[in-house]
Design a protein around this motif. Sequence first.
Motif, short mmCIF file in Angstrom:
data_model
loop_
_atom_site.label_atom_id
_atom_site.label_comp_id
_atom_site.label_asym_id
_atom_site.label_seq_id
_atom_site.Cartn_x
_atom_site.Cartn_y
_atom_site.Cartn_z
N TYR A 68 0.77 -1.31 0.00
CA TYR A 68 0.09 0.05 0.14
C TYR A 68 0.67 1.19 0.09
O TYR A 68 2.05 1.19 0.58
N GLN A 123 0.92 5.16 1.16
CA GLN A 123 0.00 6.43 2.00
C GLN A 123 0.72 7.57 1.93
O GLN A 123 2.23 7.84 2.15
N GLU A 160 -5.17 8.44 3.40
CA GLU A 160 -5.52 7.20 3.72
C GLU A 160 -4.57 6.24 2.93
O GLU A 160 -4.15 6.60 1.83
N PRO A 161 -4.38 5.02 3.36
CA PRO A 161 -3.65 4.09 2.62
C PRO A 161 -4.36 3.65 1.26
O PRO A 161 -5.66 3.53 1.23
N LEU A 218 -1.04 1.58 12.32
CA LEU A 218 -2.67 1.12 11.92
C LEU A 218 -2.83 -0.10 12.74
O LEU A 218 -2.33 -1.08 12.73
N PHE A 240 -9.67 5.13 10.41
CA PHE A 240 -10.09 4.73 9.04
C PHE A 240 -11.09 3.69 8.99
O PHE A 240 -11.08 2.65 9.74
N PHE A 246 -9.71 2.16 1.64
CA PHE A 246 -9.75 2.97 2.76
C PHE A 246 -10.82 4.25 2.36
O PHE A 246 -10.72 4.73 1.26
N GLY A 247 -11.25 4.42 3.35
CA GLY A 247 -12.00 6.02 3.39
C GLY A 247 -10.85 6.77 3.82
O GLY A 247 -9.82 6.70 3.98
N SER A 248 -11.49 8.20 3.68
CA SER A 248 -10.37 9.26 4.05
C SER A 248 -10.00 9.64 5.35
O SER A 248 -9.11 10.42 5.55
N GLY A 249 -10.84 8.92 6.05
CA GLY A 249 -10.44 8.75 7.59
C GLY A 249 -11.30 10.15 8.23
O GLY A 249 -11.52 11.22 7.77
#
Lengths: 111, 117
Positions: A36, A38, A43-44, B43, B91, B108-111
């Motif tokens: 991934y 980032q 976001e990743p 994470l 996230f 993933f969403g933008s958080g």
Amino acid sequence: RKEVEQDPGPFNVPEGATVAFNCTYSNSASQSFFWYRQDCRKEPKLLMSVYSSGNEDGRFTAQLNRASQYISLLIRDSKLSDSATYLCVVNLNTGGFKTIFGAGTRLFVKA
Amino acid sequence: DAGVIQSPRHEVTEMGQEVTLRCKPISGHDYLFWYRQTMMRGLELLIYFNNNVPIDDSGMPEDRFSAKMPNASFSTLKIQPSEPRDSAVYFCASSLGSGFRGTYGYTFGSGTRLTVV
């Protein structure tokens, strides 16, 4: 020992350089592997999956070595826009989703 | 597809207040994950759902945290009461699950950047 280990870097490389990252994992039950990317305060995002046969996507090549339990990411002809943190991700075959994210390797590509 | 949608993008709250984070996964994705990211711990998986059912909540820090998924298109993560140490980026991610080549990656969403003061 961490389940997924990466060199945190940072790697500072000039534009056009080739750079390689390695990642080691400790659990032999690991089934699926990913890289991934980032960006700072973002976001990743999935860069690529990693298969035993190796795979390539443009300037990016990923390799998996199950015997030695490591995966690698090679970036050729680095661009300024490649500057980011690269996360190594391993999914364990536990019958459920046990996904381990590495802490990431920071890359800075400079003009 | 609009991707995974999270709200709010930023939340600043006082210690002791209730905080609710929201997530809309990608349509058709059977798995939904809540992660927390901090500089110190990276994470961390908090909880994940499969077909709206919580499967593994072992990462939820304590009873102050709860998560629900009432339907396939919506999930919430609630912190009550919030504490300064909960400050982090949260996230939400969704995934198709597994295929013949192994598991699919996550989107993933933008958080939500949470600050508890």
